[in-house]
Write a protein that holds these residues in place. Structure first.
Motif, PDB file in Angstrom:
ATOM      1  N   LYS A   1       0.837  -1.207   0.000  1.00 15.32           N
ATOM      2  CA  LYS A   1       0.000   0.000   0.000  1.00 15.32           C
ATOM      3  C   LYS A   1       0.865   1.248   0.000  1.00 15.32           C
ATOM      4  N   LEU A   2       1.895   1.270   0.839  1.00 15.91           N
ATOM      5  CA  LEU A   2       2.797   2.417   0.889  1.00 15.91           C
ATOM      6  C   LEU A   2       3.512   2.619  -0.436  1.00 15.91           C
ATOM      7  N   SER A   3       3.866   1.517  -1.092  1.00 15.15           N
ATOM      8  CA  SER A   3       4.632   1.593  -2.332  1.00 15.15           C
ATOM      9  C   SER A   3       3.826   2.139  -3.502  1.00 15.15           C
ATOM     10  N   SER A   4       2.523   2.270  -3.340  1.00 14.17           N
ATOM     11  CA  SER A   4       1.694   2.808  -4.422  1.00 14.17           C
ATOM     12  C   SER A   4       1.770   4.333  -4.498  1.00 14.17           C
ATOM     13  N   PHE A   5       2.451   4.964  -3.509  1.00  9.41           N
ATOM     14  CA  PHE A   5       2.613   6.417  -3.501  1.00  9.41           C
ATOM     15  C   PHE A   5       4.059   6.789  -3.788  1.00  9.41           C
ATOM     16  N   HIS A   6       4.269   8.043  -4.196  1.00 11.41           N
ATOM     17  CA  HIS A   6       5.607   8.539  -4.499  1.00 11.41           C
ATOM     18  C   HIS A   6       6.216   9.152  -3.244  1.00 11.41           C
ATOM     19  N   HIS A   7       7.281   8.520  -2.742  1.00 15.74           N
ATOM     20  CA  HIS A   7       7.952   8.958  -1.516  1.00 15.74           C
ATOM     21  C   HIS A   7       9.258   9.667  -1.852  1.00 15.74           C
ATOM     22  N   TYR A   8       9.559  10.715  -1.088  1.00 18.33           N
ATOM     23  CA  TYR A   8      10.793  11.478  -1.284  1.00 18.33           C
ATOM     24  C   TYR A   8      11.352  11.889   0.069  1.00 18.33           C
TER      25      TYR A   8
ATOM     26  N   PHE B   1       8.495  12.745   2.794  1.00 15.23           N
ATOM     27  CA  PHE B   1       7.178  13.232   2.367  1.00 15.23           C
ATOM     28  C   PHE B   1       6.694  12.468   1.148  1.00 15.23           C
ATOM     29  N   ILE B   2       5.386  12.440   1.019  1.00 13.44           N
ATOM     30  CA  ILE B   2       4.727  11.942  -0.194  1.00 13.44           C
ATOM     31  C   ILE B   2       4.343  13.146  -1.039  1.00 13.44           C
ATOM     32  N   HIS B   3       4.512  13.023  -2.349  1.00 11.20           N
ATOM     33  CA  HIS B   3       4.134  14.100  -3.265  1.00 11.20           C
ATOM     34  C   HIS B   3       3.354  13.477  -4.418  1.00 11.20           C
TER      35      HIS B   3
END
Length: 265
Positions: free
Chosen positions: A50-57, A68-70
Motif C-alpha cells: 500500500k505504501l509503495s503505491s505512492f511517491h515517496h521522497y 514526504f509523499i508528493h
C-alpha cells in the motif's frame, strides 16, 4: 520484524485487580488481544504494498531530513496543498484521502477541484529524522514546510492539519501568510481558545464547557503532562516495549472517544 514479534512474545504483563477493566488504565485482556493480533495476524506485506503505491521522497535541509509523499493532481489547475498529521499519528492518516484530492473526477467530483498533495512526516515521526537540537516546535516545523514547498516550486499553497498538525497549520497562517492561500483545521487542541480580557463574564454554557474541559484533563490528560515535562523518562519504556507503546497510544484514542472494541481495529 523478527525482533518485534520476539518482543511481543516476551512481554512481561502486569497484574490487575480483578473486575477493574478500564478503571485504572488500559484493560489487560484487551491489550493482550491487540498484541496477539499484531504478532500473528497483522498483514505487514499488504501495508508495504500500500505504501509503495505512492511517491515517496526525502527533503534534506540543514536540520532533520524530512520524508514526504508528493502526488500531483489530475486537473486543469491543481492547488498545492500540504497535509500535516498529529500525535500519535503519522502520514499514514492521509493515505485514504490523497486519491480523492488529487483525482476528484475519478470519485464523482469535479476535476477543477484537484490538488497537488504533499504529505510530510513531522521531525521525529515516521521516516523523517529525529531532531538533534532544541526548538523543534510547531513554528519551526512551519518554517520547514515553507522551505519544502518552495523547493517543490510552490510559492503559495494551502495547508491542512489536525492535532499537532493544527498547530503547524496555524503557525503557517500566523508567520507565513504571504505563502498561504488558506488553512483548514480539525481536532484543534484545547489550548486554542480565543483571548479573554480581564474580568470577562462568561455565559453559563461557556462556564460549563470550561468545567468539563478541566475535568477531562484531570481524568484523562496525564499523558500530555508527562510528555510536556518528563518525556525522556517515559521514552525508556515506550521505546523498549512495543506493548507499552501500544497501550500508551491506544489509551489516548480511548480517552478521546470513550469507547472500546472496534475503535482499535
Amino acid at each position: 520484524m523478527d525482533d518485534l514479534r520476539d518482543r511481543l512474545a516476551r512481554t512481561r504483563w502486569p497484574d490487575e485487580i480483578p473486575g477493574t477493566a478500564w478503571e485504572y488504565g488500559f484493560d489487560l485482556a484487551f491489550l493482550k488481544d491487540i498484541c496477539d493480533y499484531w504478532r500473528h495476524q497483522f498483514d505487514w506485506k499488504a501495508q508495504v504494498e500500500k505504501l509503495s503505491s505512492f511517491h515517496h521522497y526525502r527533503y534534506t535541509p540543514n536540520t532533520a531530513g524530512i520524508h514526504f509523499i508528493h502526488e500531483r493532481g489530475k486537473g486543469p489547475a491543481p492547488i498545492p496543498l500540504i497535509l500535516t498529521h498529529g500525535w500519535p499519528g503519522s502520514f499514514l492518516e492521509m493515505l485514504r484521502i490523497i486519491p480523492l484530492l488529487t483525482d476528484p473526477a475519478a470519485h464523482g467530483g469535479d476535476a477543477s477541484d484537484s490538488f497537488d498533495v504533499v504529505v510530510p512526516s513531522m521531525p521525529g515521526y515516521g521516516f523523517s529524522d529525529r531532531p538533534t537540537t532544541r526548538g523543534m516546535n510547531t513554528f519551526r516545523i512551519a518554517e520547514l514546510w515553507v522551505e519544502l514547498m518552495n523547493e517543490l516550486g510552490y510559492n503559495r499553497f494551502a495547508a491542512q492539519g489536525g492535532d499537532v498538525g493544527a498547530g503547524v497549520s496555524t503557525a503557517l497562517g500566523l508567520r507565513h501568510s504571504q505563502s498561504i492561500l488558506g488553512i483548514h483545521l480539525n481536532y484543534i487542541p484545547g489550548s486554542y481558545r480565543p483571548h479573554l480580557a480581564a474580568k470577562t463574564k462568561l455565559a453559563p454554557v461557556e462556564e460549563e464547557f470550561l468545567k468539563h474541559a478541566a475535568q477531562w484533563y484531570d481524568e484523562s490528560g496525564a499523558y500530555a503532562h508527562i510528555q510536556r515535562t518528563q518525556p525522556q523518562t517515559a521514552a525508556y519504556g515506550l521505546n523498549d516495549s512495543p506493548a507499552a507503546l501500544a497501550a500508551w497510544i491506544l489509551e489516548k484514542f480511548r480517552s478521546w472517544s470513550d469507547c472500546e472494541g472496534d475503535l482499535y481495529r
